[in-house]
Design an enzyme around this catalytic site. Structure first.
Site: not given
Length: 193
Positions: A71-73, A108
């Site tokens: 995940a990436d924020t 994401g």
């Protein structure tokens, strides 16, 4: 909850670990150092999805029977993307920029196995009150938000005193859209209730 395969989380984030554990899932953490650069032409949710997918690509040859989650924020205000601040000054500038306005937090997520790669995102709108310079300084000095996109954690002091309203998933702002992730794991057959 029954997983059909071993689950891996590719993240050092204590917040993501806590959220995934709160779903009642057992998982191992496996972390590789992956550069978080992205093509300049990408915008907003494309950036978050690209970064989650890019992180997962580093594990493609390592997977056997496991399911991997990356995940990436990112934090967006208009066309500007606010990543992790490098220092006090950059964190201060970001929080001053977010003060008194709506912004969007986009996470994401990539679910990867040998057979499939599924990438999606969730977006939440967040509104900060007008923050004083003293509030911003206090927060940065005491909470050191240098590992957080947009220089803040909604679950920390600045979120408690500064965020007036949100539209969308609170957990997405923390760093993992657990409701959407749960639904996707069930849809893909990796999780049975």
């Amino acid at each position: 909850m029954n997983l059909s395969r071993p689950l891996l989380l590719a993240s050092n984030s204590p917040r993501r670990k806590e959220l995934l554990a709160s779903l009642g899932l057992t998982f191992d953490v496996r972390v590789k150092d992956v550069h978080e650069d992205f093509p300049e032409h990408l915008k907003r949710e494309e950036i978050a999805e690209y970064l989650a997918s890019h992180k997962a690509d580093a594990y493609t040859s390592d997977l056997e029977n496991e399911v991997l989650i990356t995940a990436d924020t990112i934090v967006c205000l208009g066309d500007r993307t606010l990543n992790k601040p490098a220092d006090f000054e950059e964190a201060f500038e970001m929080l001053r920029f977010l003060s008194g306005t709506w912004h969007e937090v986009i996470t994401g997520v990539c679910i990867l196995s040998q057979e499939t790669k599924h990438v999606f995102h969730d977006a939440t709108k967040v509104y900060f009150k007008n923050l004083t310079d003293e509030e911003i300084t206090y927060y940065i000095q005491n909470y050191k938000p240098f590992d957080k996109a947009g220089a803040y954690g909604i679950q920390e002091w600045i979120g408690m005193i500064g965020i007036e309203k949100i539209e969308g998933s609170y957990f997405n702002v923390v760093g993992l859209p657990v409701q959407k992730l749960y639904t996707k794991l069930v849809e893909l057959g990796f999780l049975m209730c």
